[in-house]
Design a protein around this motif. Structure first.
Motif, PDB file in Angstrom:
ATOM      1  N   CYS A 187       0.852  -1.182   0.000  1.00  0.00           N
ATOM      2  CA  CYS A 187       0.000   0.000   0.000  1.00  0.00           C
ATOM      3  C   CYS A 187       0.892   1.237   0.000  1.00  0.00           C
ATOM      4  O   CYS A 187       1.784   1.360   0.836  1.00  0.00           O
ATOM      5  CB  CYS A 187      -0.901  -0.013   1.239  1.00  0.00           C
ATOM      6  SG  CYS A 187      -1.914   1.463   1.389  1.00  0.00           S
ATOM      7  N   CYS A 235       0.439   3.787   5.985  1.00  0.00           N
ATOM      8  CA  CYS A 235      -0.012   2.399   6.013  1.00  0.00           C
ATOM      9  C   CYS A 235       1.116   1.459   5.611  1.00  0.00           C
ATOM     10  O   CYS A 235       1.786   0.889   6.453  1.00  0.00           O
ATOM     11  CB  CYS A 235      -1.227   2.225   5.109  1.00  0.00           C
ATOM     12  SG  CYS A 235      -1.828   0.529   5.069  1.00  0.00           S
ATOM     13  N   CYS A 245      -6.132  -1.832  -0.687  1.00  0.00           N
ATOM     14  CA  CYS A 245      -5.411  -2.218   0.520  1.00  0.00           C
ATOM     15  C   CYS A 245      -6.369  -2.953   1.450  1.00  0.00           C
ATOM     16  O   CYS A 245      -7.435  -2.456   1.796  1.00  0.00           O
ATOM     17  CB  CYS A 245      -4.823  -0.992   1.210  1.00  0.00           C
ATOM     18  SG  CYS A 245      -3.963  -1.418   2.724  1.00  0.00           S
ATOM     19  N   CYS A 261      -6.171  -0.687   5.076  1.00  0.00           N
ATOM     20  CA  CYS A 261      -6.728   0.666   5.227  1.00  0.00           C
ATOM     21  C   CYS A 261      -7.797   0.965   4.177  1.00  0.00           C
ATOM     22  O   CYS A 261      -8.457   1.994   4.242  1.00  0.00           O
ATOM     23  CB  CYS A 261      -5.627   1.722   5.167  1.00  0.00           C
ATOM     24  SG  CYS A 261      -5.000   2.043   3.509  1.00  0.00           S
TER      25      CYS A 261
HETATM   26 ZN   LIG Z   1      -3.162   0.619   3.231  1.00  0.00          ZN
END
Ligand SMILES: [Zn+2]
Length: 415
Positions: A333, A338, A353, A356
């Motif tokens: 990601c 993240c 992702c 997130c």
């Molecule tokens: Zn992420």
């Protein structure tokens, strides 16, 4: 998102047109070389003249007097020389060896004032007035030329006329940009000591930059398939004549593919220059065949060529080229807060992702990761540097303000 297309078109030139184009190129080179001489100083880079307007004011009238060139071509030659000098000054500042740029290749920049495009021909300003060579277009329709140059969805940007001394032909490289949905370039933050442009080379698109520009290469794929089809037809005939024709076709195809990649390479470099990037970061290509088992051979060929051309030509513009480890750049990601890495994050062209929820075009995500990896690596190196000034240096990644699915994301700094 900004989508650019390039059409490389061969010109069918008569003997008179050929003479006119060569004579024009001679005078164009004269202007460029005279401008470079005027701008250059061997003493110090601070003595070199790099202000385009001032240089033009100083030289334009004289060059118009001394040549038969049309106004725009004189300006284009001056512009090209000033940009080359600027690139040299940048390298000089970094302590590299430089000398006054000289121009020998017959290459001229045309815009809408010096070139007019028609369906089957182009009208070009020369020292002997306008000439109108027709295009050597492949028989199939629509050609890349019709698709991108004549289409209303694409805006004509500029074209470069190149003479290829090897096959003694003139080619026009026509650059267009899709007119809908152009994303705004984020404002320059003004402080970075280095700014990076990340480039992802992939199966979905030939190249994608971290600024969100896609070089999709589907016209490249299309013509590679056409060449392949022709080759198979000829091979089936099995005669000596057919065999010779296959060899000639192979040469033509290779020349065409080189021209194509050259143009994409130039556009990648322009993308870096337009976004004030000092560095273009690519992934390491050593194991590309293993990493992209589904990539066709002509893609792998294109990636290597593209990297070679960009590495060779970017320094002229003051841009360096770096490579980073490619591990997991497609699964990670690219959100700096993240960084979750998992194979499930990527499904074909789509990246989502699993931690997130960040959703974005997969190649664009890859381009950002490549740029970020370079930025982190460099920051790490600077932090451990003995010079205290270097430790505060910043490395930023140039990204686009938006994403393909329209959701905005946090602009990324170098961590
Ligand atoms: Zn992420």
């Amino acid at each position: 998102m900004d989508v650019r297309r390039t059409a490389v078109v061969k010109l069918a030139v008569s003997d008179e047109q050929r003479d006119a184009l060569h004579r024009t190129a001679d005078q164009y080179l004269y202007c460029a070389n005279r401008t470079a001489d005027y701008c250059w100083s061997d003493t110090s880079f601070t003595e070199c003249k790099t202000n385009k307007r001032q240089v033009r004011d100083a030289l334009y009238s004289a060059l118009r007097e001394e040549t038969d060139l049309q106004a725009q071509l004189v300006q284009a030659a001056i512009k090209r020389a000033v940009e080359a000098v600027k690139g040299c000054v940048e390298r000089w500042k970094k302590g590299q060896r430089v000398s006054c740029p000289t121009f020998t290749a017959e290459t001229m920049d045309y815009d809408t004032r010096s070139a007019t495009f028609y369906r089957n021909k182009v009208s070009l300003a020369t020292v002997e007035g306008r000439v109108e060579p027709s295009f050597v277009l492949p028989a199939d329709s629509p050609t890349p030329y019709e698709q991108y140059v004549l289409s209303e969805d694409y805006e004509f940007r500029e074209s470069t006329l190149r003479y290829d001394p090897v096959d003694d032909e003139f080619y026009l490289h026509i650059s267009t940009r899709r007119t809908d949905g152009d994303a705004e370039v984020p404002a320059d933050t003004g402080h970075p000591d280095q700014t990076v442009l990340g480039i992802d080379l992939g199966v979905n698109s030939l190249a994608v930059s971290s600024t969100g520009t896609f070089w999709q290469g589907d016209d490249y794929d299309h013509w590679c398939r056409e060449f392949e089809k022709r080759r198979r037809e000829m091979q089936q005939r099995g005669t000596q004549a057919a065999h010779n024709a296959v060899l000639r076709l192979g040469k033509r195809e290779e020349a065409w593919r080189k021209q194509y990649i050259h143009t994409v390479a130039n556009e990648l470099i322009s993308e870096a220059v337009e976004h004030n990037c000092d560095v273009i970061a690519f992934e390491d290509l050593t194991d590309i065949r293993e990493r992209l088992p589904h990539a066709k051979w002509h893609h792998v060929w294109a990636f290597r060529r593209l990297f070679e051309y960009v590495s060779y030509k970017a320094p002229e513009k003051g841009v360096t080229v770096e490579q980073v480890e490619p591990n997991h750049t497609s699964q990670r990601c690219s959100r700096t807060d993240c960084g979750f890495t998992h194979p499930d994050n990527r499904r074909g062209e789509h990246f989502e992702c699993q931690k997130c929820g960040y959703e974005v075009n997969a190649d664009y995500n890859g381009a950002k990761n490549i740029g970020l990896r370079y930025a982190r690596k460099r920051i790490h190196r600077l932090r451990s540097s003995p010079k205290s000034g270097d430790r505060d240096a910043e490395v930023n990644l140039r990204v686009n303000g938006g994403t393909l699915n329209g959701k905005s994301h946090q602009p990324i700094a170098g961590d």
